[in-house]
Design an enzyme around this catalytic site. Structure first.
Site, PDB file in Angstrom:
ATOM      1  N   SER A   2       2.632   2.273  -3.471  1.00 21.06           N
ATOM      2  CA  SER A   2       2.173   3.169  -2.391  1.00 21.06           C
ATOM      3  C   SER A   2       3.293   4.151  -2.094  1.00 21.06           C
ATOM      4  O   SER A   2       4.475   3.866  -2.385  1.00 21.06           O
ATOM      5  CB  SER A   2       1.877   2.330  -1.142  1.00 21.06           C
ATOM      6  OG  SER A   2       1.644   3.159  -0.022  1.00 21.06           O
ATOM      7  N   TYR A  46       3.656  -3.934   5.333  1.00 20.62           N
ATOM      8  CA  TYR A  46       3.088  -3.264   4.153  1.00 20.62           C
ATOM      9  C   TYR A  46       4.188  -2.527   3.385  1.00 20.62           C
ATOM     10  O   TYR A  46       4.270  -2.622   2.158  1.00 20.62           O
ATOM     11  CB  TYR A  46       1.991  -2.309   4.612  1.00 20.62           C
ATOM     12  CG  TYR A  46       1.212  -1.635   3.511  1.00 20.62           C
ATOM     13  CD1 TYR A  46       0.224  -2.321   2.808  1.00 20.62           C
ATOM     14  CD2 TYR A  46       1.436  -0.305   3.174  1.00 20.62           C
ATOM     15  CE1 TYR A  46      -0.512  -1.697   1.806  1.00 20.62           C
ATOM     16  CE2 TYR A  46       0.713   0.331   2.178  1.00 20.62           C
ATOM     17  CZ  TYR A  46      -0.268  -0.373   1.497  1.00 20.62           C
ATOM     18  OH  TYR A  46      -0.995   0.252   0.503  1.00 20.62           O
TER      19      TYR A  46
END
Ligand SMILES: NC(=O)c1ccc[n+]([C@@H]2O[C@H](COP(=O)([O-])OP(=O)(O)OC[C@H]3O[C@@H](n4cnc5c(N)ncnc54)[C@H](O)[C@@H]3O)[C@@H](O)[C@H]2O)c1
Length: 253
Positions: free
Chosen positions: A139, A152
């Site tokens: 990501s 995350y």
């Protein structure tokens, strides 16, 4: 790109980016093992993709070692080996750091990082035999920090550097790369993010404005880049972390 005869496992392919990747491989001649956390979600993914003859089912929870084993074994059995592993299964919860619970931390680390680690380890013998490759879905939050996403970010930063470590250790037999998408229009962002916000319109606009290119990506755009890294066109590419983020990680304006 031509993936004729290639045997590909895509974790988290019941929907979202994983399903778009499966679709991209299918339309280029590949045979794909579809994974969702449950048999039901896996079945939904297969029905949505349509081409049942080129698909096999590999359900299981990649947040556990036993689940990773079940998924990889089903894929190898269903496809007769493995040329390409795409680690796409992932979860992401927005929460301020001070309110992040142990369960949120465990989910992010177990599914995003541990699942990527052990699916890769369990697939290694087959990937080596095929001189295959791995593409991990990290990501932009694995390259830069983002408020409200500490667990995350930790998991995806781990995926980026795991990618580099494996690229070194598994060379020259197996290439290992990752993509680092910005916001992509999937359930993770729309159903679980925008639609849950107090002001969904303002929240969506904030996500659009986050990228210098001023929009949210389509899953198929991420799938194209993943297919490139998995293809022989990228035969001299390993250890790369490719941003597909509309410029978010390029710098500040
Ligand atoms: N959507 C985004 O903006 C975005 C941005 C950057 C990175 N990513 C990453 O891309 C990947 C795919 O995300 P998405 O947006 O398609 O999300 P999504 O929620 O639409 O789909 C997630 C997929 O992962 C599967 N999954 C979740 N937990 C699982 C588990 N324990 N075991 C097996 N499968 C499991 C789901 O069944 C589903 O198929 C994730 O790794 C995510 O972190 C997404």
């Amino acid at each position: 790109m031509d993936f004729t005869g290639k045997r590909i496992l895509v974790t988290g392919s019941s929907r979202g980016i994983g399903r778009a990747v499966a679709d991209e491989f299918l339309s280029s001649g590949g045979r794909v093992a579809i994974n969702g956390r449950t048999p039901e979600s896996t079945h939904e993914g297969i029905c949505a993709l349509g081409d049942a003859a080129a698909l096999c089912t590999a359900p299981g929870d990649v947040g556990t070692l036993a689940g990773c084993r079940a998924v990889v074994e089903a894929a190898v059995e269903g496809l007769g080996g493995l040329d390409i592993l795409i680690n796409s299964a992932g979860v992401g919860d927005y929460a301020p750091f001070a309110e992040t619970t142990e369960a949120m931390w465990d989910a992010a680390i177990d599914v995003n990082l541990k699942g990527t680690f052990f699916c890769s380890q369990l697939a290694l013998d087959d990937l080596r035999a095929a001189r295959g490759n791995i593409v991990n879905i990290a990501s932009d939050a694995g390259l830069i920090g983002e408020a409200g996403l500490s667990a995350y970010c930790a998991s995806k930063g781990g995926v980026v550097n795991l990618t580099r470590a494996l690229a070194i250790e598994l060379a020259p037999d197996v290439r290992v790369n990752c993509v680092c998408p910005g916001y992509v229009d999937t359930d993770m962002v729309r159903r679980d993010g925008i639609e849950q916000a107090d002001d969904p319109v303002a929240h969506e606009q904030a996500l659009i404005d986050y990228a210098p290119l001023k929009r949210i990506a389509h899953p198929a755009e991420i799938a194209k880049a993943i297919a490139y890294l998995a293809s022989d066109d990228a035969i001299f590419v390993t250890g790369a972390a490719l941003p597909i983020d509309g410029g978010t990680t390029a710098g500040r304006g």
